[in-house]
Design an enzyme around this catalytic site. Structure first.
Site, mmCIF file in Angstrom:
data_model
loop_
_atom_site.group_PDB
_atom_site.id
_atom_site.type_symbol
_atom_site.label_atom_id
_atom_site.label_comp_id
_atom_site.label_asym_id
_atom_site.label_seq_id
_atom_site.Cartn_x
_atom_site.Cartn_y
_atom_site.Cartn_z
ATOM 1 C CE1 TYR A 32 -1.294 -6.909 4.715
ATOM 2 C CE2 TYR A 32 0.958 -6.637 3.941
ATOM 3 C CZ TYR A 32 -0.368 -6.922 3.686
ATOM 4 O OH TYR A 32 -0.760 -7.234 2.419
ATOM 5 C CE LYS A 46 -0.910 -10.578 3.540
ATOM 6 N NZ LYS A 46 -1.981 -11.307 2.869
#
Length: 170
Positions: free
Chosen positions: A77, A81
């Site tokens: 994650y 990002k």
């Protein structure tokens, strides 16, 4: 508003033309889309939208990312990002604002029991430490708009959770 097919985003280039400022809040979850789907939405779609916006004349791009975003992270994650942030910056906007909110406090239509429990806990913590671990989505939205209305602090500005809270009050 324009509805676009993100799988064929280049066919919708006209929807990205003639805008001075672009706002991007795209995102999904690994649980919902799988690892490949998560990467496609949170990195690839974001980068493609930024490229189309720039080609269409966008000067200032405002991206909602995540607290802890880092292209070198071992966590998918946070790595994705961070990669998305770097790709957006590389597009070459006159100005790029990246918001890195902590846990978003919001009401969802879909049921996510673990997230609901975390939001209840963080909502209580927010009464004591309002800017530490969470932020209401309304505050993020206000901060995104406010970032557009005030002069920038350089070509790329990264706003962490506390700064989002402060700007969201403006």
């Amino acid at each position: 508003q324009a509805v676009v097919d993100f799988e064929r985003l280049s066919e919708h280039a006209a929807a990205f033309q003639g805008h001075d400022v672009g706002f991007c809040c795209l995102g999904t979850t690994r649980a919902k889309a799988g690892a490949d789907g998560f990467i496609r939405v949170d990195r690839d779609y974001v980068a493609q939208a930024a490229e189309l916006a720039r080609a269409g004349g966008c000067k200032h791009f405002v991206l909602q990312s995540s607290q802890g975003a880092n292209q070198h992270s071992h966590f998918l994650y946070l790595r994705v990002k961070g990669e998305a942030e770097n790709l957006v910056q590389a597009v070459g906007f006159d100005r790029c604002t990246i918001l890195r909110p902590a846990v978003l406090l919001c009401k969802r239509q879909e049921s996510r029991p673990g997230e609901w429990l975390a939001q209840q806990f963080l909502g209580a913590v927010a009464r004591v430490f309002p800017t530490a671990y969470s932020v209401p989505v309304e505050t993020v939205a206000r901060a995104m708009v406010a970032s557009m209305l005030q002069p920038g602090k350089g070509k790329v500005e990264v706003l962490e959770n506390r700064a989002i809270h402060e700007l969201g009050k403006a």
